[in-house]
Design a protein around this motif. Structure first.
Motif, PDB file in Angstrom:
ATOM      1  N   ASN A   1     -14.910 -20.564  -4.453  1.00 22.55           N
ATOM      2  CA  ASN A   1     -13.476 -20.592  -4.740  1.00 22.55           C
ATOM      3  C   ASN A   1     -13.008 -19.199  -5.126  1.00 22.55           C
ATOM      4  OD1 ASN A   1     -12.892 -23.386  -4.376  1.00 22.55           O
ATOM      5  ND2 ASN A   1     -13.860 -23.836  -6.342  1.00 22.55           N
ATOM      6  N   SER A   2     -12.071 -18.678  -4.350  1.00 23.84           N
ATOM      7  CA  SER A   2     -11.545 -17.334  -4.585  1.00 23.84           C
ATOM      8  C   SER A   2     -10.227 -17.392  -5.350  1.00 23.84           C
ATOM      9  CB  SER A   2     -11.320 -16.617  -3.249  1.00 23.84           C
ATOM     10  OG  SER A   2     -12.520 -16.483  -2.534  1.00 23.84           O
ATOM     11  N   CYS A   3      -9.834 -16.229  -5.840  1.00 19.78           N
ATOM     12  CA  CYS A   3      -8.495 -16.027  -6.392  1.00 19.78           C
ATOM     13  C   CYS A   3      -8.028 -14.653  -5.941  1.00 19.78           C
ATOM     14  CB  CYS A   3      -8.487 -16.122  -7.909  1.00 19.78           C
ATOM     15  SG  CYS A   3      -6.900 -15.611  -8.614  1.00 19.78           S
ATOM     16  N   HIS A   4      -7.608 -14.545  -4.686  1.00 20.30           N
ATOM     17  CA  HIS A   4      -7.155 -13.257  -4.171  1.00 20.30           C
ATOM     18  C   HIS A   4      -5.815 -12.900  -4.803  1.00 20.30           C
ATOM     19  CE1 HIS A   4      -9.666 -14.406  -0.402  1.00 20.30           C
ATOM     20  NE2 HIS A   4     -10.413 -13.878  -1.357  1.00 20.30           N
ATOM     21  N   ILE A   5      -5.693 -11.640  -5.201  1.00 19.19           N
ATOM     22  CA  ILE A   5      -4.476 -11.151  -5.841  1.00 19.19           C
ATOM     23  C   ILE A   5      -3.722 -10.253  -4.866  1.00 19.19           C
ATOM     24  CG2 ILE A   5      -3.551  -9.655  -7.649  1.00 19.19           C
ATOM     25  CD1 ILE A   5      -5.804 -10.587  -9.448  1.00 19.19           C
ATOM     26  N   HIS A   6      -2.497 -10.615  -4.549  1.00 17.05           N
ATOM     27  CA  HIS A   6      -1.611  -9.778  -3.735  1.00 17.05           C
ATOM     28  C   HIS A   6      -0.689  -9.028  -4.687  1.00 17.05           C
ATOM     29  CE1 HIS A   6      -2.401 -11.558   0.348  1.00 17.05           C
ATOM     30  NE2 HIS A   6      -3.019 -12.405  -0.465  1.00 17.05           N
ATOM     31  N   LEU A   7      -0.568  -7.722  -4.499  1.00 15.61           N
ATOM     32  CA  LEU A   7       0.206  -6.936  -5.451  1.00 15.61           C
ATOM     33  C   LEU A   7       0.933  -5.799  -4.749  1.00 15.61           C
ATOM     34  CD1 LEU A   7      -0.621  -6.119  -9.029  1.00 15.61           C
ATOM     35  CD2 LEU A   7       0.003  -4.198  -7.572  1.00 15.61           C
ATOM     36  N   SER A   8       2.199  -5.619  -5.122  1.00 12.61           N
ATOM     37  CA  SER A   8       2.996  -4.493  -4.638  1.00 12.61           C
ATOM     38  C   SER A   8       3.759  -3.898  -5.812  1.00 12.61           C
ATOM     39  CB  SER A   8       3.978  -4.934  -3.545  1.00 12.61           C
ATOM     40  OG  SER A   8       4.936  -5.834  -4.071  1.00 12.61           O
ATOM     41  N   LEU A   9       4.237  -2.694  -5.633  1.00 12.32           N
ATOM     42  CA  LEU A   9       5.017  -2.010  -6.658  1.00 12.32           C
ATOM     43  C   LEU A   9       6.437  -1.798  -6.169  1.00 12.32           C
ATOM     44  CD1 LEU A   9       2.480   0.763  -7.796  1.00 12.32           C
ATOM     45  CD2 LEU A   9       2.762  -1.550  -8.715  1.00 12.32           C
ATOM     46  N   ARG A  10       7.370  -1.773  -7.105  1.00  9.77           N
ATOM     47  CA  ARG A  10       8.774  -1.503  -6.804  1.00  9.77           C
ATOM     48  C   ARG A  10       9.276  -0.387  -7.717  1.00  9.77           C
ATOM     49  NH1 ARG A  10       7.643  -4.019  -3.044  1.00  9.77           N
ATOM     50  NH2 ARG A  10       8.453  -5.993  -2.255  1.00  9.77           N
ATOM     51  N   GLY A  11      10.228   0.385  -7.215  1.00 11.55           N
ATOM     52  CA  GLY A  11      10.909   1.357  -8.049  1.00 11.55           C
ATOM     53  C   GLY A  11      11.948   0.673  -8.911  1.00 11.55           C
ATOM     54  N   GLU A  12      12.571   1.435  -9.798  1.00 10.67           N
ATOM     55  CA  GLU A  12      13.585   0.864 -10.686  1.00 10.67           C
ATOM     56  C   GLU A  12      14.767   0.305  -9.911  1.00 10.67           C
ATOM     57  OE1 GLU A  12      14.248   4.284 -13.147  1.00 10.67           O
ATOM     58  OE2 GLU A  12      12.965   3.504 -14.751  1.00 10.67           O
ATOM     59  N   ASP A  13      15.001   0.836  -8.713  1.00 13.76           N
ATOM     60  CA  ASP A  13      16.097   0.348  -7.875  1.00 13.76           C
ATOM     61  C   ASP A  13      15.642  -0.752  -6.923  1.00 13.76           C
ATOM     62  OD1 ASP A  13      14.486   1.829  -6.222  1.00 13.76           O
ATOM     63  OD2 ASP A  13      16.089   3.109  -5.409  1.00 13.76           O
ATOM     64  N   GLY A  14      14.420  -1.230  -7.076  1.00  8.01           N
ATOM     65  CA  GLY A  14      13.888  -2.270  -6.202  1.00  8.01           C
ATOM     66  C   GLY A  14      13.294  -1.758  -4.914  1.00  8.01           C
ATOM     67  N   SER A  15      13.202  -0.455  -4.755  1.00  7.87           N
ATOM     68  CA  SER A  15      12.683   0.114  -3.511  1.00  7.87           C
ATOM     69  C   SER A  15      11.188  -0.131  -3.373  1.00  7.87           C
ATOM     70  CB  SER A  15      12.955   1.618  -3.469  1.00  7.87           C
ATOM     71  OG  SER A  15      12.385   2.255  -4.594  1.00  7.87           O
ATOM     72  N   ALA A  16      10.736  -0.210  -2.130  1.00  9.51           N
ATOM     73  CA  ALA A  16       9.322  -0.459  -1.819  1.00  9.51           C
ATOM     74  C   ALA A  16       8.569   0.864  -1.849  1.00  9.51           C
ATOM     75  CB  ALA A  16       9.198  -1.124  -0.453  1.00  9.51           C
ATOM     76  N   VAL A  17       8.096   1.243  -3.032  1.00  8.69           N
ATOM     77  CA  VAL A  17       7.540   2.586  -3.221  1.00  8.69           C
ATOM     78  C   VAL A  17       6.176   2.766  -2.566  1.00  8.69           C
ATOM     79  CG1 VAL A  17       8.830   2.999  -5.336  1.00  8.69           C
ATOM     80  CG2 VAL A  17       6.555   1.927  -5.462  1.00  8.69           C
ATOM     81  N   LEU A  18       5.543   1.676  -2.160  1.00  9.74           N
ATOM     82  CA  LEU A  18       4.240   1.813  -1.498  1.00  9.74           C
ATOM     83  C   LEU A  18       4.391   2.183  -0.028  1.00  9.74           C
ATOM     84  CD1 LEU A  18       2.158  -1.175  -2.956  1.00  9.74           C
ATOM     85  CD2 LEU A  18       2.390   1.164  -3.822  1.00  9.74           C
ATOM     86  N   ALA A  19       5.561   2.005   0.526  1.00 10.73           N
ATOM     87  CA  ALA A  19       5.776   2.226   1.957  1.00 10.73           C
ATOM     88  C   ALA A  19       6.410   3.584   2.229  1.00 10.73           C
ATOM     89  CB  ALA A  19       6.658   1.115   2.528  1.00 10.73           C
ATOM     90  N   ASP A  20       5.998   4.179   3.340  1.00 10.97           N
ATOM     91  CA  ASP A  20       6.605   5.420   3.835  1.00 10.97           C
ATOM     92  C   ASP A  20       6.700   5.312   5.354  1.00 10.97           C
ATOM     93  OD1 ASP A  20       7.452   7.902   4.585  1.00 10.97           O
ATOM     94  OD2 ASP A  20       5.837   9.009   3.607  1.00 10.97           O
TER      95      ASP A  20
END
Length: 450
Positions: free
Chosen positions: A255-274
């Motif tokens: 039994n797994s518990c995979h964690i999906h995680l992303s970060l957002r800037g203060e304005d909600g921007s997708a800071v992990l993407a370029d």
């Protein structure tokens, strides 16, 4: 209408007659007390509710002792305060007349109890906020269901239990008939308790199932994770079934518990993407992933806290054993998936026994280590990382994970002395209990032939 106004309305309408004040413990379980609604509103809502300090210094059997940062014996088993977080208020469809609110543990002077799992996560979220960032996360929890009640499973010493399906049901749309009444309740009642369901499907092991809820702010995700495990066991019991989230029940799929995680800037921007980068990842994301790889050996203890955790993290068990990352590569502990706003990491080390607050804290702390030290990211692993002998290995046992944890300057600097000592003692307690036990393996191996 705020949470407690809603509680007054629910009580006046006869829908709620008691409130559970719940504290997530070291294992991520919800522990607490039921309070009458008037008493909760008049006293506990504003002033907190007293509970014994040992709740944050026990093993799974509720045994405590010296060695923890909280030593209940030497302090006379005194109390701390559980301060309810109104943002967590919900009603429990599977527990008639009951509401629940998750609380933070504080000392009588109002300072947080540093080893409390919710506080451990909050410290890392505060560090992230200092960088102008927020974390969004989702956890994918798997469990096994059996054609037995918990009492029957206990009386059978948890041996010879019949899984609720007869064979591998990965993605299956048939063969689940007997299990469906319980699953239907989970899919229906968890959203009524405030969780937003996204997907549900059968998994590889007979009787195995996974329900995925929509990502949320990291603390909310951890709260929902704890509530889901709590509610699933209650619903299963009401349906005459037993379920387990333990990482490895038998030789089959764990039994797994995979964690999906992303970060957002203060304005909600997708800071992990370029979008301008060839791989679509920002420099921040590259540092964040590099931090995961650098800290994995030292932080594994927070993701795999028990002896059984490492039975899942074995070659051929479809769980990571090496340290690396890859694009859409499920053999790596860190898998990068999505694009643009959905670009994220999937951390595949935690199992079903993971404390969600601690596991998320570990992922965030590792990412911050990479960001603050601008760590370079090695090339992704293009193939089967499980079969590559050149890939550095994860700790293979709880003993090895404990050694990394205690020897690490990064752990002490990141989490502080109290947390480092406290969770080292939790691991030692687990190991001592296991080493005192005589297993079936020993009996089968030595009863007659030694």
């Amino acid at each position: 209408m705020n949470a407690y106004e809603q509680l007054r309305a629910d009580h006046a309408a006869g829908r709620v007659d008691n409130v559970i004040v719940a504290l997530p413990d070291l294992q991520g379980r919800l522990q607490g007390s039921r309070l009458a609604v008037p008493h909760f509103l008049e006293e506990a809502a504003d002033h907190g509710f007293s509970a014994c300090t040992y709740l944050l210094a026990t093993d799974v059997e509720m045994n405590t002792g010296p060695g923890y940062a909280i030593d209940a014996w030497s302090t006379g088993f005194g109390d701390f305060l559980l301060r309810p977080d109104p943002a967590t208020y919900t009603t429990l469809p599977w527990d008639e007349g009951t509401a629940l609110v998750i609380a933070d543990a504080t000392w009588p002077d109002g300072t947080p109890v540093p080893v409390a799992p919710r506080h451990v996560l909050r410290r890392q979220l505060d560090r992230l906020a200092a960088h102008g960032l927020t974390a969004h996360a989702g956890t994918e929890l798997e469990f096994l269901a059996f054609d037995a009640t918990y009492q029957q499973a206990h009386d059978a010493n948890y041996h010879g239990l019949r899984p609720a399906t007869r064979h591998n049901v990965d993605y299956a749309l048939q063969g689940l008939t007997g299990l469906e009444p319980m699953l239907r309740r989970l899919r229906r009642e968890m959203p009524r308790a405030g969780l937003t369901l996204e997907t549900a499907r059968a998994e590889v092991h007979p009787g195995q199932y996974e329900i995925v809820f929509r990502y949320a702010e990291a603390m909310t995700t951890a709260d929902h994770h704890a509530l889901f495990k709590h509610g699933t066991k209650q619903i299963a019991a009401q349906e005459g079934r037993a379920v387990t989230f333990m990482p490895k029940y038998d030789d089959g799929e764990g039994n797994s518990c995979h964690i999906h995680l992303s970060l957002r800037g203060e304005d909600g921007s997708a800071v992990l993407a370029d979008p301008a980068a060839d791989d679509g990842m920002s420099g921040l994301m590259r540092h964040f992933i590099a931090g995961q790889l650098a800290c994995l050996p030292d932080f594994t203890l927070l993701m795999a806290p028990g002896v059984n955790s490492y039975k899942r993290l074995q070659p051929g068990a479809f769980a990571p054993t090496g340290i690396g990352w890859g694009r859409d590569n499920r053999t790596c502990p860190v898998r990068v998936i999505g694009s643009g706003h959905s670009l994220r990491i999937e951390h595949r080390v935690p199992g079903g026994d993971a404390n969600p607050y601690l596991a998320l804290a570990a992922v965030l702390a590792a990412g911050l280590h990479g960001i603050e030290n601008r760590l370079p990211l090695p090339d992704p692993h293009p193939a089967n990382a499980l079969a590559d002998p050149g890939v550095p290995r994860l700790p293979g046992t709880l003993t090895e994970a404990l050694h990394h944890w205690e020897a690490s300057d990064t752990v002490a600097k990141t989490f502080g002395d109290a947390v480092t000592t406290h969770y080292a003692q939790a691991a030692r307690t687990e190991l001592a209990a296991f080493e005192r036990s005589v297993t079936d393996w020993e009996r089968h191996r030595g009863f007659e032939r030694l």
